[in-house]
Motif scaffolding. Structure first.
Motif, PDB file in Angstrom:
ATOM      1  N   ILE A  54       0.892  -1.257   0.058  1.00  0.00           N
ATOM      2  CA  ILE A  54      -0.234  -0.118  -0.349  1.00  0.00           C
ATOM      3  C   ILE A  54       0.969   1.291   0.010  1.00  0.00           C
ATOM      4  CG2 ILE A  54      -1.769   1.361   1.079  1.00  0.00           C
ATOM      5  CD1 ILE A  54      -2.645  -1.688   2.089  1.00  0.00           C
ATOM      6  N   SER A  55       0.701   1.885  -1.385  1.00  0.00           N
ATOM      7  CA  SER A  55       1.707   3.324  -1.446  1.00  0.00           C
ATOM      8  C   SER A  55       1.341   3.888  -1.301  1.00  0.00           C
ATOM      9  CB  SER A  55       2.544   2.986  -3.053  1.00  0.00           C
ATOM     10  OG  SER A  55       1.360   3.321  -3.579  1.00  0.00           O
ATOM     11  N   LYS A  56      -0.172   4.244  -0.995  1.00  0.00           N
ATOM     12  CA  LYS A  56      -1.120   5.305  -0.742  1.00  0.00           C
ATOM     13  C   LYS A  56      -0.743   5.298   0.956  1.00  0.00           C
ATOM     14  CE  LYS A  56      -4.970   7.876  -1.646  1.00  0.00           C
ATOM     15  NZ  LYS A  56      -6.325   7.824  -2.060  1.00  0.00           N
ATOM     16  N   LYS A  57      -0.199   6.084   1.757  1.00  0.00           N
ATOM     17  CA  LYS A  57      -0.174   6.162   3.210  1.00  0.00           C
ATOM     18  C   LYS A  57      -1.550   7.224   3.705  1.00  0.00           C
ATOM     19  CE  LYS A  57       3.347   3.088   3.566  1.00  0.00           C
ATOM     20  NZ  LYS A  57       3.699   2.954   2.321  1.00  0.00           N
ATOM     21  N   THR A  58      -2.907   6.825   2.986  1.00  0.00           N
ATOM     22  CA  THR A  58      -3.325   7.999   4.122  1.00  0.00           C
ATOM     23  C   THR A  58      -4.733   7.083   4.970  1.00  0.00           C
ATOM     24  OG1 THR A  58      -4.099   7.983   1.791  1.00  0.00           O
ATOM     25  CG2 THR A  58      -2.452   9.711   2.331  1.00  0.00           C
ATOM     26  N   LYS A  59      -5.249   6.958   4.788  1.00  0.00           N
ATOM     27  CA  LYS A  59      -6.703   6.454   5.087  1.00  0.00           C
ATOM     28  C   LYS A  59      -5.954   5.817   6.618  1.00  0.00           C
ATOM     29  CE  LYS A  59      -8.556   6.559   0.877  1.00  0.00           C
ATOM     30  NZ  LYS A  59      -9.563   5.440  -0.012  1.00  0.00           N
ATOM     31  N   ALA A  60      -5.658   6.888   6.913  1.00  0.00           N
ATOM     32  CA  ALA A  60      -5.099   6.004   8.946  1.00  0.00           C
ATOM     33  C   ALA A  60      -4.038   4.812   8.735  1.00  0.00           C
ATOM     34  CB  ALA A  60      -5.722   5.982   9.509  1.00  0.00           C
ATOM     35  N   ILE A  61      -4.000   4.339   7.260  1.00  0.00           N
ATOM     36  CA  ILE A  61      -2.424   3.567   7.637  1.00  0.00           C
ATOM     37  C   ILE A  61      -1.359   3.253   8.236  1.00  0.00           C
ATOM     38  CG2 ILE A  61      -1.129   2.562   5.674  1.00  0.00           C
ATOM     39  CD1 ILE A  61      -4.423   1.968   4.498  1.00  0.00           C
ATOM     40  N   ILE A  62      -1.100   4.313   8.845  1.00  0.00           N
ATOM     41  CA  ILE A  62       0.040   4.491   9.414  1.00  0.00           C
ATOM     42  C   ILE A  62      -0.324   3.755  11.144  1.00  0.00           C
ATOM     43  CG2 ILE A  62       1.823   5.860  10.009  1.00  0.00           C
ATOM     44  CD1 ILE A  62       2.339   4.978   7.488  1.00  0.00           C
ATOM     45  N   PHE A  63      -1.209   4.510  10.542  1.00  0.00           N
ATOM     46  CA  PHE A  63      -2.084   4.661  12.404  1.00  0.00           C
ATOM     47  C   PHE A  63      -1.942   2.686  12.585  1.00  0.00           C
ATOM     48  CE2 PHE A  63      -3.760   8.708  12.305  1.00  0.00           C
ATOM     49  CZ  PHE A  63      -2.636   9.784  13.125  1.00  0.00           C
ATOM     50  N   MET A  64      -2.802   2.061  11.042  1.00  0.00           N
ATOM     51  CA  MET A  64      -3.031   0.550  11.596  1.00  0.00           C
ATOM     52  C   MET A  64      -2.340  -0.229  11.007  1.00  0.00           C
ATOM     53  SD  MET A  64      -6.042   0.455   8.162  1.00  0.00           S
ATOM     54  CE  MET A  64      -7.679   1.723   8.015  1.00  0.00           C
ATOM     55  N   ILE A  65      -0.614   0.186  10.616  1.00  0.00           N
ATOM     56  CA  ILE A  65       0.454  -0.600  11.235  1.00  0.00           C
ATOM     57  C   ILE A  65       0.287  -0.131  12.345  1.00  0.00           C
ATOM     58  CG2 ILE A  65       2.501  -0.012  10.200  1.00  0.00           C
ATOM     59  CD1 ILE A  65       1.848   1.139   7.638  1.00  0.00           C
ATOM     60  N   ASN A  66       0.959   0.558  13.424  1.00  0.00           N
ATOM     61  CA  ASN A  66       1.179   0.420  14.223  1.00  0.00           C
ATOM     62  C   ASN A  66       0.088   0.203  15.561  1.00  0.00           C
ATOM     63  OD1 ASN A  66       3.694   2.626  15.292  1.00  0.00           O
ATOM     64  ND2 ASN A  66       1.953   3.385  13.672  1.00  0.00           N
TER      65      ASN A  66
END
Length: 331
Positions: A54-66
């Motif tokens: 997932i290259s698009k690091k929006t839509k809370a993706i960073i928070f989901m990774i954490n």
């Protein structure tokens, strides 16, 4: 600071104890065994997809990774917990015992914090779309780092209240069998207030408010026939975050306040103490289920996640079919 025997604090020593250590250990063992395999597989797969595809690091993706990292850290400590509850022996040393004990609460409160971050971001981006366009992924990274620092420091009292100091460095006890320190009334009240307000009531109010704002926006747009797919997705995501929060963490935090009052001899009634003590391991097991429920947020609510799983699943099936056809040709 005084150490006390938790078996006599949790219920008055004169009160009958209807729950044996063996029954409690069996409960922890079965629940952790059920959680471990799906928790490990789902969160490993989720982290792999979220980070690599997932290259698009929006839509809370960073928070989901954490959130996934927080779940994986706890899941990876479960085999040691299972070993202890089966064998009733801890041969791994005091430091590893305290680390595993700490990771349980770190996972719980990190999960709560990142569920709050996901809810706030989806709500803010829906109501303020221009803000979403200018938002940078590095902002999410900085927020995530701050969350880990704050949560890490905030969970330290859980290990400070438990220690092996009075039983020697070679003690074979761990987790629930660790002695608990007797706090003065002011310290006990401060810890209860901080844990309940910052770790439970505050996040509950924030998530509930985000849900209200999105539901209200959804109704207004429906009336004006302006409802979009993004509105529905944001509403589903916040609702699932709210559902996971309520199911996993409300039982523990309601019981935690009472349990701490029992351990500090504030509640001394035998019947009440017994009920609180019996529900405590159940509430902890329910809280641990978030490791398996959080991946639902990624799969059902993130379009990119489903697309990547579908795409790479098709590639894998194609390769397997190619291998089978080649094998049949050779035969």
């Amino acid at each position: 600071m005084t150490f006390v025997n938790t078996s006599c604090l949790v219920v008055n020593c004169s009160c009958p104890n209807h729950t044996t250590v063996w029954e409690t250990n069996k409960l922890y063992t079965y629940v952790y065994l059920i959680i471990f395999i799906p928790g490990l597989l789902c969160n490993t797969l989720a982290l792999w997809v979220l980070c690599r595809f997932i290259s698009k690091k929006t839509k809370a993706i960073i928070f989901m990774i954490n959130l996934t990292i927080a779940d994986l850290v706890h899941v990876l400590s479960l085999p040691l917990r299972i070993h202890y509850y089966i064998q009733q022996d801890w041969p791994f040393g005091n430091m590893l015992c305290m680390l595993c004990f700490y990771l349980k609460y770190l996972n719980m409160y990190a999960s709560i914090a990142f569920l709050v971050c996901i809810s706030i971001q989806r709500c803010a981006f829906l109501l303020r779309p221009f803000c979403a366009r200018n938002w940078k992924s590095r902002y999410d990274v900085c927020i995530s780092a701050a969350v880990w620092v704050v949560v890490g420091l905030g969970c330290s009292p859980f290990i400070l209240m438990r220690s092996k100091s009075n039983s020697g460095s070679n003690s074979t006890t761990c987790f629930k069998d660790l002695p608990m320190r007797k706090l003065d009334v002011r310290s006990a009240i401060s810890m209860m207030v901080a844990a309940e307000l910052l770790g439970f009531l505050g996040p509950l109010i924030i998530i509930s408010f985000c849900t209200y704002l999105i539901v209200n926006s959804f109704r207004q747009r429906n009336q004006n026939q302006q409802s979009t797919g993004n509105t529905k997705k944001a509403l589903r995501m916040v609702r699932v975050c709210t559902g996971v929060f309520l199911f996993c963490f409300v039982p523990y935090h309601i019981n935690f306040l009472l349990y701490l009052m029992v351990t500090q001899s504030i509640i001394t009634n035998c019947a009440a103490s017994q009920a609180i003590r019996q529900f405590h391991p159940i509430s902890l097991c329910i809280a641990s289920l978030n490791c398996c429920l959080n991946p639902l947020i990624y799969y059902f609510l993130t379009t990119e996640f489903k697309q990547q799983l579908s795409q790479h699943g098709s590639v894998l099936r194609g390769r397997l079919m190619s291998m089978e056809s080649t094998s049949s040709y050779r035969e």
